[in-house]
Design a protein around this motif. Structure first.
Motif, PDB file in Angstrom:
ATOM      1  N   GLU A   1       0.619  -1.263  -0.089  1.00  0.00           N
ATOM      2  CA  GLU A   1       0.142   0.402  -0.027  1.00  0.00           C
ATOM      3  C   GLU A   1       0.728   1.510   0.366  1.00  0.00           C
ATOM      4  N   VAL A   2       0.512   2.060  -1.134  1.00  0.00           N
ATOM      5  CA  VAL A   2       1.832   3.513  -1.260  1.00  0.00           C
ATOM      6  C   VAL A   2       0.917   4.387  -1.650  1.00  0.00           C
ATOM      7  N   HIS A   3       1.141   5.416  -1.100  1.00  0.00           N
ATOM      8  CA  HIS A   3      -0.377   6.370  -0.840  1.00  0.00           C
ATOM      9  C   HIS A   3       0.853   7.855  -0.713  1.00  0.00           C
ATOM     10  N   GLY A   4       0.425   8.995  -1.634  1.00  0.00           N
ATOM     11  CA  GLY A   4       0.845  10.183  -0.865  1.00  0.00           C
ATOM     12  C   GLY A   4      -0.423  11.105  -0.548  1.00  0.00           C
ATOM     13  N   GLN A   5      -0.072  12.282  -0.833  1.00  0.00           N
ATOM     14  CA  GLN A   5      -1.377  13.465  -1.036  1.00  0.00           C
ATOM     15  C   GLN A   5      -2.316  13.437  -1.523  1.00  0.00           C
ATOM     16  N   LYS A   6      -3.636  12.734  -1.398  1.00  0.00           N
ATOM     17  CA  LYS A   6      -4.696  12.901  -2.448  1.00  0.00           C
ATOM     18  C   LYS A   6      -6.168  14.015  -1.841  1.00  0.00           C
ATOM     19  N   GLY A   7      -6.428  15.138  -2.830  1.00  0.00           N
ATOM     20  CA  GLY A   7      -7.524  15.256  -2.175  1.00  0.00           C
ATOM     21  C   GLY A   7      -8.315  15.166  -1.839  1.00  0.00           C
ATOM     22  N   HIS A   8      -8.761  13.929  -1.865  1.00  0.00           N
ATOM     23  CA  HIS A   8     -10.204  13.588  -1.221  1.00  0.00           C
ATOM     24  C   HIS A   8      -9.948  13.237   0.265  1.00  0.00           C
ATOM     25  N   ILE A   9      -8.792  12.731   0.727  1.00  0.00           N
ATOM     26  CA  ILE A   9      -8.629  12.301   1.897  1.00  0.00           C
ATOM     27  C   ILE A   9      -7.177  13.702   2.577  1.00  0.00           C
ATOM     28  N   PRO A  10      -8.085  14.055   3.739  1.00  0.00           N
ATOM     29  CA  PRO A  10      -7.116  14.968   4.615  1.00  0.00           C
ATOM     30  C   PRO A  10      -5.429  14.027   4.600  1.00  0.00           C
TER      31      PRO A  10
END
Length: 216
Positions: A132-141
């Motif tokens: 699971e690799v996640h950066g800044q996304k507009g819909h998630i704080p």
């Protein structure tokens, strides 16, 4: 057999040493606009909260127009390529290999824009199974909001209280605590031990492989 081991890493200042490239790109923008630029090491205290926080830190109470201008110019300079000075910290790849050997679910959560978080992970850590690799996304704080961290733990089917969260700044320690995860602060990144302890680090490590003694 159920895999009930999980660990989530911050990216910049934890897995990768990226401060030089970020500083060079921001200083390029500041000089173009005849604004004050900074020494490389000063950026250690500007990073960790994403682009908006970086821009606010270098400008010191800017107008909305100036903030927008610098943000757009920085993104145009920095986010057009993966930069060659950015690399894994010494010992990080060995740590990831051992975690993989121990059948850990491994995630990455960054306030860097999602596209570039994925890009650096694919470039530098492609041999590892980072699920699971996640950066800044507009819909998630952004961090320190715990939403994204909790989502990663859920995807691993591992309770938050059994999940380790590793980072180098107060934002990461706050994220871990907000998500009810086990916080590990690292000393090779952007901030010092005092800040990490002040914001609730359960463990402090000096070298990446020190984490192995905590998770046993």
């Amino acid at each position: 057999m159920k895999n009930n081991k999980a660990i989530i890493f911050d990216l910049d200042g934890t897995l990768i040493d990226s401060v030089l490239d970020i500083a060079l790109c921001m200083n390029e923008v500041l000089k173009e606009l005849n604004l004050k630029s900074y020494e490389i090491e000063e950026y250690n205290y500007f990073l960790g909260g994403g682009i908006d926080v970086l821009v606010n830190n270098v400008l010191k109470n800017p107008s909305e127009e100036l903030r927008q201008t610098v943000s757009e110019k920085f993104q145009a300079v920095y986010e057009t390529t993966l930069h060659s000075n950015t690399k894994a910290y010494e010992g990080v790849c060995e740590l990831l290999q051992e975690l993989q050997n121990q059948n850990f679910n491994i995630g990455v959560l960054s306030n860097k824009p999602h596209k570039f978080t994925q890009g650096y992970v694919e470039k530098i850590f492609k041999e590892f199974n980072l699920k699971e690799v996640h950066g800044q996304k507009g819909h998630i704080p952004k961090k320190p909001d715990p939403t994204a961290a909790i989502n990663i733990a859920k995807s691993f089917n591992v309770p938050c209280q059994d999940t380790y969260f590793v980072g180098d700044t107060k934002v990461d320690m706050q994220t871990a605590n907000n998500a009810n995860m086990i916080s590990i602060g690292v000393l090779w990144g952007f901030r010092d031990e005092e800040e990490l302890r002040q914001y609730g680090a359960k463990y402090i490590v000096k070298e990446p492989l020190d984490i192995l003694s905590i998770i046993k």
